[in-house]
Design a protein around this motif. Structure first.
Motif, PDB file in Angstrom:
ATOM      1  N   ALA A  71       0.851  -1.205   0.000  1.00  0.00           N
ATOM      2  CA  ALA A  71       0.000   0.000   0.000  1.00  0.00           C
ATOM      3  C   ALA A  71       0.877   1.242   0.000  1.00  0.00           C
ATOM      4  N   SER A  76       4.503  10.689   1.378  1.00  0.00           N
ATOM      5  CA  SER A  76       5.215  11.731   2.132  1.00  0.00           C
ATOM      6  C   SER A  76       6.086  11.150   3.237  1.00  0.00           C
ATOM      7  N   GLY A 148       1.440  12.469  13.974  1.00  0.00           N
ATOM      8  CA  GLY A 148       1.236  13.396  15.084  1.00  0.00           C
ATOM      9  C   GLY A 148       2.128  14.606  14.956  1.00  0.00           C
TER      10      GLY A 148
END
Ligand SMILES: Cc1cc2nc3c(=O)[nH]c(=O)nc-3n(C[C@H](O)[C@H](O)[C@H](O)COP(=O)(O)OP(=O)(O)OC[C@H]3O[C@@H](n4cnc5c(N)ncnc54)[C@H](O)[C@@H]3O)c2cc1C
Length: 322
Positions: A71, A76, A148
């Protein structure tokens, strides 16, 4: 999902002939570099863009287990190696990028960009997703990586996720099953297709203002316009269930890299960024090997200088060419 096979020549047309019929698109030998932030790497033997979760599930159910399936999101956090990715690369597109808000809840397809999800939440008066505004990935990658920033993580806003297993089963994941940790989550061999996230009510203009502040802070500290994949190495030592500890550790990757004298270190077209030393950068004409070899050289120098064993945060997929 399945590790690439070494040494077998890639033949996209032949592989497509062995794959099940789909409603989405199967394409042979598609260059992956344009789909990544670092703009390097070879082709996918076959690139699959499923029409929807059912199409993906049927495809995985009928695809023989020995065919590797990988996948990718919007690349990024990826180095695609120069020899390309054998087997099938699944990239979710239209059909997976819807975003809906309902009260304090946001439902997003796995191809929805984190930034769009954050903006939709802000428009709907849902606070708590501001940190996602500056993470340049999509929701599938955010689930996989427990994305995060500034002390907030996917783990903090997560309600449930939908994914498809390699056996082609559509599964719902609870927070317990996700078992989020610093830049990681537990499910393996799963392609996430959607997520339900939650926030708290607040005034839309206040949420937008907080997002602007975070963006300004990020732009001041990070080379956001360069070709990078974000932080190259994990901050050394320390995770907690949400990952918060990993961020607050004294020992920062950028610091040990700096102290080992690697700011601006260069190999071919790859360079350790001058603005933020933990950002491996394609300064122009880098190959995937340049980037990966420079990263390994930095790991060696940091180990020699401070004894810290830096671990890659950037995921590397596919085959090396050398
Ligand atoms: C300038 C810059 C700043 C960044 N800042 C941050 C930051 O503040 N915080 C942070 O956490 N990250 C940051 N990153 C890294 C990156 O944006 C995140 O890791 C992001 O979550 C990756 O999402 P993606 O869609 O690009 O995934 P990709 O890079 O395409 O893939 C990353 C991993 O996720 C897997 N994956 C992708 N989609 C799926 C899916 N649908 N199902 C299952 N697995 C999937 C891939 O197999 C791979 O293992 C930054 C990157 C850049 C370039």
């Amino acid at each position: 999902m399945t590790p690439p096979q070494e040494g077998v020549a890639m033949d996209g047309e032949a592989l497509i002939a062995a794959l099940p019929q789909v409603r989405g698109k199967l394409q042979p030998m598609v260059p992956l570099a344009p789909y990544t932030w670092l703009r390097v790497g070879g082709p996918a033997e076959v690139l699959f863009s499923p029409a929807d979760a059912q199409d993906l599930a049927a495809f995985l159910r009928e695809t023989p287990g020995h065919i590797p399936v990988t996948a990718v999101g919007v690349g990024s956090n990826l180095i695609v190696r120069d020899g390309g990715v054998p087997g099938v690369v699944v990239r979710l597109g239209r059909g997976f990028n819807q975003i809906e808000t309902d009260g304090r809840v946001i439902r997003a397809g796995a191809a929805a960009l984190d930034a769009r999800v954050a903006l939709a939440a802000a428009d709907a008066g849902i606070a708590g997703l501001e940190f996602l505004r500056g993470v340049p990935g999509a929701i599938g990658g955010a689930l996989r990586m427990n994305a995060g920033a500034y002390g907030r993580y996917m783990a903090d806003i997560f309600v449930e996720a939908q994914g498809v297993t390699r056996a082609g089963e559509i599964v719902l994941f609870t927070p317990d099953q996700m078992s989020f940790s610093y830049r990681d989550s537990a499910p393996r061999d799963v392609i996430f297709t959607a997520a339900v996230l939650k926030g708290a009510p607040d005034a839309s203009d206040l949420i937008h203002a907080r997002m602007q502040e975070l963006m300004a802070k990020r732009e001041a500290a990070q080379p956001v316009k360069d070709r990078t994949a974000g932080s190259t190495f994990r901050n050394p030592a320390g995770f907690s269930s949400t990952g918060a500890e990993g961020e607050s550790q004294e020992l920062k990757a950028w610091k040990v890299i700096e102290e080992a004298g690697c700011r601006g270190l260069r190999l071919g077209g790859a360079v350790m960024n001058e603005k933020h030393t933990n950002f491996l950068t394609n300064a122009g004409g880098a190959s995937a090997a340049d980037l990966e070899n420079l990263g390994e050289e930095v790991r060696r120098r940091v180990m020699a200088h401070s004894g810290v064993d830096l671990l890659w945060e950037i995921e590397r997929i596919g085959r090396r060419e050398d």
